[in-house]
Write a protein that holds these residues in place. Sequence first.
Motif, PDB file in Angstrom:
ATOM      1  N   GLY A 108     -11.815  85.130   6.712  1.00  0.00           N
ATOM      2  CA  GLY A 108     -10.625  84.833   5.918  1.00  0.00           C
ATOM      3  C   GLY A 108     -10.114  86.058   5.194  1.00  0.00           C
ATOM      4  N   GLU A 109     -11.037  86.874   4.688  1.00  0.00           N
ATOM      5  CA  GLU A 109     -10.629  88.095   3.983  1.00  0.00           C
ATOM      6  C   GLU A 109     -10.005  89.095   4.949  1.00  0.00           C
ATOM      7  N   GLU A 110     -10.540  89.195   6.159  1.00  0.00           N
ATOM      8  CA  GLU A 110      -9.946  90.085   7.160  1.00  0.00           C
ATOM      9  C   GLU A 110      -8.507  89.663   7.459  1.00  0.00           C
ATOM     10  N   LEU A 111      -8.290  88.366   7.565  1.00  0.00           N
ATOM     11  CA  LEU A 111      -6.942  87.856   7.793  1.00  0.00           C
ATOM     12  C   LEU A 111      -6.033  88.203   6.614  1.00  0.00           C
ATOM     13  N   GLU A 112      -6.544  88.058   5.387  1.00  0.00           N
ATOM     14  CA  GLU A 112      -5.743  88.418   4.206  1.00  0.00           C
ATOM     15  C   GLU A 112      -5.303  89.881   4.261  1.00  0.00           C
ATOM     16  N   TRP A 113      -6.221  90.773   4.667  1.00  0.00           N
ATOM     17  CA  TRP A 113      -5.852  92.189   4.757  1.00  0.00           C
ATOM     18  C   TRP A 113      -4.813  92.406   5.854  1.00  0.00           C
ATOM     19  N   ASP A 114      -4.960  91.724   6.976  1.00  0.00           N
ATOM     20  CA  ASP A 114      -3.979  91.841   8.036  1.00  0.00           C
ATOM     21  C   ASP A 114      -2.606  91.408   7.527  1.00  0.00           C
TER      22      ASP A 114
END
Length: 168
Positions: free
Chosen positions: A40-46
């Motif tokens: 989820g955090e990776e998606l937020e950064w994307d």
Amino acid sequence: MRLRAAVRGDIPELTALVRRCDESQRAWAGADVPIPAPEGEELEWDLRFARTGAWIHVAVDEDGGAIAGVVAFATGQASRTDRTLVPCLAHVSAVFVDPGHWRQGIARTLLGVAEDAMRGRGYTRAQLWTLEGSPAEQLYTALGWRRDGRRDHFPPMGLDIVAYVKAL
């Protein structure tokens, strides 16, 4: 420390940094606070990189090149449900400093550089949200940010968040 623009290749390291920061919240919010999943955090950064007016900078440790802190902003939106862009409003979507580098002035420096960049892009106001009760609230207040009365809930950690604003 040296500052540089972040790149999408930094996402794995930024995700790990945020996780360390999230885990540090347990010191004041309780040992049972859930930690959001890395995916989820990776998606937020994307999503941060994709936002209109995205500006993301990192503080890099001179001893080894690891990312010690990050700040990100983009053009603000009317609300979470109304994605209309608000002219002259910058939304700070991330301010994280590795707990091992706290109290070294990194967040202060990152926010100062970000505020200069906001002004340079024509923003006249900025907003950010933070966990209510977080030690970060003291920093924001010291840097001239003020609570504006808005509150919300951050489901991934089960904690309340509060809005801060600042005239630029």
